[in-house]
Every structure is written in structure tokens, then in C-alpha cells.
Scaffold this active site. Structure first.
Site, PDB file in Angstrom:
ATOM      1  N   ASP A 100      31.618  25.545   9.396  1.00  0.00           N
ATOM      2  CA  ASP A 100      30.433  25.957  10.142  1.00  0.00           C
ATOM      3  C   ASP A 100      30.776  25.881  11.622  1.00  0.00           C
ATOM      4  O   ASP A 100      30.962  24.796  12.176  1.00  0.00           O
ATOM      5  CB  ASP A 100      29.286  24.991   9.793  1.00  0.00           C
ATOM      6  CG  ASP A 100      27.920  25.595   9.989  1.00  0.00           C
ATOM      7  OD1 ASP A 100      27.733  26.329  10.959  1.00  0.00           O
ATOM      8  OD2 ASP A 100      27.035  25.288   9.164  1.00  0.00           O
ATOM      9  N   ASP A 202      27.029  29.842  13.325  1.00  0.00           N
ATOM     10  CA  ASP A 202      25.682  29.363  13.617  1.00  0.00           C
ATOM     11  C   ASP A 202      24.999  30.240  14.676  1.00  0.00           C
ATOM     12  O   ASP A 202      25.600  30.530  15.721  1.00  0.00           O
ATOM     13  CB  ASP A 202      25.812  27.922  14.133  1.00  0.00           C
ATOM     14  CG  ASP A 202      24.492  27.218  14.286  1.00  0.00           C
ATOM     15  OD1 ASP A 202      23.837  26.953  13.267  1.00  0.00           O
ATOM     16  OD2 ASP A 202      24.105  26.939  15.450  1.00  0.00           O
ATOM     17  N   GLU A 256      24.958  33.577  10.876  1.00  0.00           N
ATOM     18  CA  GLU A 256      23.538  33.260  10.823  1.00  0.00           C
ATOM     19  C   GLU A 256      22.869  34.102  11.912  1.00  0.00           C
ATOM     20  O   GLU A 256      22.944  33.767  13.095  1.00  0.00           O
ATOM     21  CB  GLU A 256      23.282  31.772  11.074  1.00  0.00           C
ATOM     22  CG  GLU A 256      21.817  31.436  10.868  1.00  0.00           C
ATOM     23  CD  GLU A 256      21.378  30.118  11.491  1.00  0.00           C
ATOM     24  OE1 GLU A 256      20.383  29.559  11.027  1.00  0.00           O
ATOM     25  OE2 GLU A 256      22.015  29.656  12.455  1.00  0.00           O
ATOM     26  N   HIS A 318      19.782  24.014   4.448  1.00  0.00           N
ATOM     27  CA  HIS A 318      19.491  22.709   5.043  1.00  0.00           C
ATOM     28  C   HIS A 318      18.402  22.793   6.121  1.00  0.00           C
ATOM     29  O   HIS A 318      18.125  21.784   6.767  1.00  0.00           O
ATOM     30  CB  HIS A 318      20.775  22.144   5.647  1.00  0.00           C
ATOM     31  CG  HIS A 318      21.259  22.989   6.791  1.00  0.00           C
ATOM     32  ND1 HIS A 318      21.735  24.277   6.608  1.00  0.00           N
ATOM     33  CD2 HIS A 318      21.283  22.763   8.128  1.00  0.00           C
ATOM     34  CE1 HIS A 318      22.034  24.791   7.778  1.00  0.00           C
ATOM     35  NE2 HIS A 318      21.779  23.908   8.716  1.00  0.00           N
ATOM     36  N   ASP A 319      17.836  23.961   6.340  1.00  0.00           N
ATOM     37  CA  ASP A 319      16.827  24.127   7.395  1.00  0.00           C
ATOM     38  C   ASP A 319      15.426  24.387   6.864  1.00  0.00           C
ATOM     39  O   ASP A 319      14.474  24.448   7.654  1.00  0.00           O
ATOM     40  CB  ASP A 319      17.198  25.325   8.290  1.00  0.00           C
ATOM     41  CG  ASP A 319      18.385  25.037   9.190  1.00  0.00           C
ATOM     42  OD1 ASP A 319      18.596  23.864   9.541  1.00  0.00           O
ATOM     43  OD2 ASP A 319      19.094  25.995   9.534  1.00  0.00           O
TER      44      ASP A 319
HETATM   45  C1  NOJ Z   1      20.957  26.730  12.823  1.00  0.00           C
HETATM   46  C2  NOJ Z   1      21.356  25.599  11.948  1.00  0.00           C
HETATM   47  O1  NOJ Z   1      21.311  26.005  10.602  1.00  0.00           O
HETATM   48  C3  NOJ Z   1      20.412  24.464  12.261  1.00  0.00           C
HETATM   49  O2  NOJ Z   1      20.560  23.396  11.355  1.00  0.00           O
HETATM   50  C4  NOJ Z   1      20.643  24.026  13.673  1.00  0.00           C
HETATM   51  O3  NOJ Z   1      19.683  23.051  14.026  1.00  0.00           O
HETATM   52  C5  NOJ Z   1      20.545  25.186  14.648  1.00  0.00           C
HETATM   53  N1  NOJ Z   1      21.193  26.367  14.183  1.00  0.00           N
HETATM   54  C6  NOJ Z   1      21.138  24.817  15.974  1.00  0.00           C
HETATM   55  O4  NOJ Z   1      22.538  24.752  15.886  1.00  0.00           O
END
Ligand code: NOJ
Length: 512
Positions: A100, A202, A256, A318-319
């Protein structure tokens, strides 16, 4: 079976949140040796690769998404030798490894930021986005940060604001500076040389920014700046990243792209010269309803198809709250496994969804995440002992609900469990070119509660997928002939399909 598609199209990727996977040293936090210990779980399940959420040195303000050194491993997770062993043992099993990479921002403890903040003339000042206060005082524009508050923090020592689209501890890099681009490319080469197969990138859509830094529209500002940053400056940066990866030989980037419009997401594939894959989040936010999913699938096919861009599918990460929690029932979680693993595109599984895990309930004194995402990050239970296969009974977050009966060991003993259903579907997909690579056609089967589609590729039988998204009554569908290969509700169901779906049942049919 040899595949003629690129590996990242025919793979299923398993996301590991390393803090929550398995702790081997007793500090309550999962580590790389814990991942290595359970690689056989991944091969037994039948996934093709793993993506590790960040394991780089970090003060953990955002649990690793605040990186203080892109070319090392945080001691809480292990060290470079542990990473080398993990990559080697994964490759021995035929598993790809994705790291990541967090390009939009560093930690405020990164040596670049520490140097940049010493003075306005500092050599690395322009690695970050510093601006004077607005005329009359206050932040330079109205951008809001992802976890609340202004996206700008004033630095007393130098009298300027710096930009951070996330926490103040996560200053944004200035990618318009070619030295930033070169330094970040070096971090990719570091890991490529150690053998990784690719990167999850990310919030990659944030790296290009409007140099004028105009205000966001007043009516959208509560969205925060992150989903609003859709800029042409990003695309040349992505083309150069793609060249780097392609030159390194078959390495892959999944971005992402946190934009809430699939047509916008599609642009980040470029003309097959930017990202190999992009996450597309609107389906993750869709409710468990056949009409909502029909429109998400139609939209994805229509927006990505003309570019030849290959979709991705994600139900949990995870978000966000786990889909077992959002959809509300075991039946829906089982049917969702059929959906995820039979759609056209690369599926990403989030560790624990194969166990049907729900989000944990986090007592106020145990909340640790600034974004309130602890519930989906509860530790994976490996067995039903008090430590659940961890080196401690007391991990950094509480165990998820039903940790005993949903542990890997328990579910392995029950061939009717959701864990075996995932395994069966992964095998079905692996052995069916139609499911891996075929076209997708939405079907009308005469019932609005049933999502139906046909997958078809040359050299393989077509597959019909029927997902009954209502849980009250059984339903009859029209015009669907074939042999049942898998049922989410009746594990042993085989033979000619009789046109009837149980409440909440999803089936895969091999068309005759
Ligand atoms: C996306 C990530 O999936 C998340 O967990 C993170 O807090 C933010 N980007 C900032 O890096």
C-alpha cells in the site's frame, strides 16, 4: 491452468490489515510474521494475491497511512528481513504481493517534512504545499480535511499554512515539484527491487491539484476536498508511474480513486496507459437491493467498457462498515459472496469477510481511530481458544462478535459454512473462463428482487448468476435453464435448476 489474461485481471486479491491479522510477539498488534504464518489459509481459500495495508515506519496517527519512511518496516510489524521472508514465502505459494503506497501525503515526522518546516528557505520546503494566509487572515481556501476541520494548519515558526487533505499529521506532498515525483518513484523502485508485484495506491487521484487552489463550491464543502479533487494535472503523473511499473516487468497498480462518480473514475485508467485498475466505490455504498445493483453494474459496464478498462469490485475494506453488518443477515452475506466472485472484473476480499465477520462494537474508551473506523478493524479469530490464535488475549481492538464460532478453525470444520462457500466460489471462478474473463449481460428474469446476469467466454460454458436479494419469500424466475453449480443457501444443491430460488438465495448455473 494457464491463463491468457494479465494476472491482475484473472486474480482475486485478499486485503490484509496487518495490525488486525495475527500477532506473534504478544504486543497485541498483528505483524508480518503473523501474515506469513497464515499464508496457507490464503492458498487453501484459493485467492491469488494479497494486499497489505501500510507497514512502513509511522507514528500511527492514521495507523500507517502517515508514513515516516517509505523504504523500511515499522518495528511493530517486524523488519525488512521479515518482509523479505513474507514476499519469498508468498511467491513460493504462487501468491502475488501488493503493498500500500501512500503518495499524496507523508507523516509530519517524515524527514522531508521535518526539513521543510525549518524555514521558508529550507531546501525541501517545496516538497509540501505552503501558502500565506488569506488576505485578511485565515486559511488560504475553504477546503475541508477528511476527518474534519480545515485542510490547512498554520505553522507558527514560518508564518505560513501547509495543506493536509487528511489529518494535520499528514501534510500533502507537492507533486508539481519534479523532485517530489523523482523521490517517490525511488520508493517504488525500492520495493520493486525487493520483489513486490504491485501497489495499491492510496487516494491517488489527489496527487494532481489545481495550482490556483480555488475554493470548493459552498454547497459541496461538507463533502471534504477528497472526493472533489478531479484534476487534469494527475494524468501525466499517472502515465509516468505506469511507465515505471511496466518497465519493471509486469508490476501492477490499483488506485484508490475516491471519486463518487464511476464516469470520473474511468478517466484514471487513461488510454490503457495510466492505472491498471481503479477502485470504484459507488457499488460499495449501494444497498443490498437488486435494482440498486442492476444500476451499479450497468453504470460500471457503460462507463468503463468503451475504454476497455477492467472493473474492480469491493464490498468491504478497512475504511467502511463490513458488508455483513450493512446488509444485515448471514443469508445476504452468503449471497454477496456469489455476487462478488462472479462479476466481471477483479474482486478484492477484505480479510474476515470469508468468515462472515460483523463489525465490532467499540466501547468509547477503546476508540482509537480518528475516522471512527475501528469496528471493521477488529482482529481475525483463528481458533476458539481465549487468544484466538494470537499471542495475547488482549489485542489492540476487541474481538469481533461471535469470535469463537466464526474463527477460521471452527468454520473449517463445517463444510456448509460461509468459509467453504468462498472456497467453492473461488475454485469455480478459477476453472471457468466465462466467470474470469467473459462478457456480462444483465438479464430480465421477470422478478424485480432477482439480480440476474449471464457470463460468457469462448471455449467455456456460459454461466447464469441469479441473486435473490429479498429474504421473505421463495420466488420463481423465468427462462433460466442450467445445472446448479453453487447455491449460497443450500450447499448441496445440484442438478437441473427448477426455476425456484429460496429467500435470499444466489445460484450459479452452468448453461446447457
Ligand atoms: C485512504 C485509506 O484507505 C484510509 O485508511 C486513509 O485514512 C486515507 N486514505 C488517508 O491515507
Amino acid at each position: 491452468m494457464p491463463f491468457d489474461e494479465p494476472w491482475w485481471k484473472s486474480s482475486v486479491i485478499y486485503q490484509i490489515y496487518p495490525r488486525s491479522f495475527c500477532d506473534t510477539d504478544g504486543d497485541g498488534i498483528g505483524d508480518l510474521d503473523g501474515v506469513r504464518r497464515h499464508l496457507d489459509h490464503l492458498t487453501w481459500l484459493g485467492v491469488d494475491g494479497l494486499w497489505l495495508s501500510p507497514v512502513f515506519p509511522s507514528p500511527m496517527a492514521d495507523f500507517g497511512y502517515d508514513v515516516a519512511d517509505y523504504c523500511d518496516v515499522d518495528p511493530v510489524f517486524g523488519d525488512l528481513a521479515a518482509m523479505d521472508s513474507l514476499i519469498g514465502e508468498a511467491h513460493d505459494r504462487g501468491l502475488r504481493v501488493l503493498l500500500d503506497w501512500v503518495p499524496n501525503h507523508t507523516s509530519d515526522r517524515h524527514p522531508w517534512f521535518q526539513a521543510a518546516r525549518t524555514s521558508r528557505d529550507a531546501a525541501l520546503r517545496d516538497f509540501y504545499m505552503w501558502r500565506d494566509p488569506a488576505p485578511g487572515g485565515g486559511p488560504p481556501n475553504n477546503w475541508r480535511a477528511a476527518f474534519g476541520g480545515d485542510a490547512w494548519t498554520f505553522d507558527d515558526a514560518t508564518g505560513q499554512y501547509y495543506l493536509h487533505c487528511f489529518l494535520p499529521e499528514q501534510p500533502d506532498l507537492q507533486w508539481a515539484n519534479p523532485e517530489v515525483e523523482a523521490a517517490m518513484h525511488d520508493t517504488l523502485r525500492f520495493w520493486i527491487d525487493r520483489g513486490v508485484d504491485g501497489f495499491r495506491m492510496d487516494v491517488i487521484h489527489l496527487i494532481g491539484k489545481d495550482p490556483a487552489l480555488p475554493d470548493d463550491p459552498d454547497d459541496l464543502v461538507e463533502l471534504t476536498h477528497v472526493p472533489l479533487n478531479h484534476r487534469p494535472e494527475t494524468h501525466p503523473l499517472l502515465r509516468r508511474l505506469r511507465t515505471l511499473l511496466d518497465d519493471a516487468g509486469d508490476r501492477m497498480a490499483v488506485g484508490e480513486v475516491y471519486l463518487l462518480d464511476t464516469a470520473q473514475v474511468a478517466e484514471y485508467y487513461g488510454d490503457d496507459d495510466e492505472l491498471h485498475l481503479c477502485f470504484n466505490f459507488p457499488p460499495l455504498f449501494a444497498p443490498w437491493s437488486a435494482s440498486a445493483w442492476r444500476s451499479q453494474i450497468r453504470r460500471t459496464e457503460a462507463e468503463l467498457g468503451p475504454r476497455g478498462a477492467w472493473p474492480t469490485w469491493v464490498l468491504s475494506n478497512h475504511d467502511n462498515r463490513r458488508h455483513r453488518t450493512r446488509y444485515g443477515t448471514d443469508a445476504a452475506a452468503r449471497a454477496a459472496a456469489v455476487l462478488l466472485l462472479t462479476l466481471r472484473g477483479t474482486p478484492f476480499l477484505y480479510a474476515g469477510e470469508e468468515l462472515g465477520l460483523q463489525d465490532g462494537t467499540i466501547a468509547p474508551d477503546r476508540v482509537v481511530d480518528p475516522g471512527g473506523r475501528d469496528g471493521c478493524r477488529c482482529p481475525i479469530p483463528w481458533d476458539d481458544s481465549p487468544t484466538h490464535g494470537w499471542a495475547t488475549e488482549d489485542p489492540w481492538l476487541p474481538w469481533p462478535p461471535e469470535a469463537d464460532v466464526r474463527s477460521v478453525d471452527r468454520l473449517r470444520q463445517d463444510p456448509e459454512s460461509i468459509l467453504w462457500l468462498y472456497r467453492e466460489l473461488l475454485a469455480l471462478r478459477r476453472h471457468s473462463r466465462s466467470l474470469r474473463a467473459g462478457t456480462l449481460e444483465l438479464l430480465d428474469v421477470g422478478n424485480d428482487d432477482v439480480l440476474a446476469y449471464r457470463r460468457q467466454a469462448d471455449g467455456d460454458a456460459a454461466r447464469l448468476v441469479l441473486v435473490h436479494m429479498a429474504t421473505t419469500d421463495e420466488v420463481r424466475v423465468a427462462g433460466c435453464a442450467g445445472e446448479v453449480e453453487c447455491s449460497s443457501a443450500v450447499p448441496g444443491r445440484r442438478g437441473a435448476f427448477d426455476g425456484v430460488l429460496a429467500p435470499g438465495e444466489a445460484v450459479v448455473l452452468r448453461a446447457g
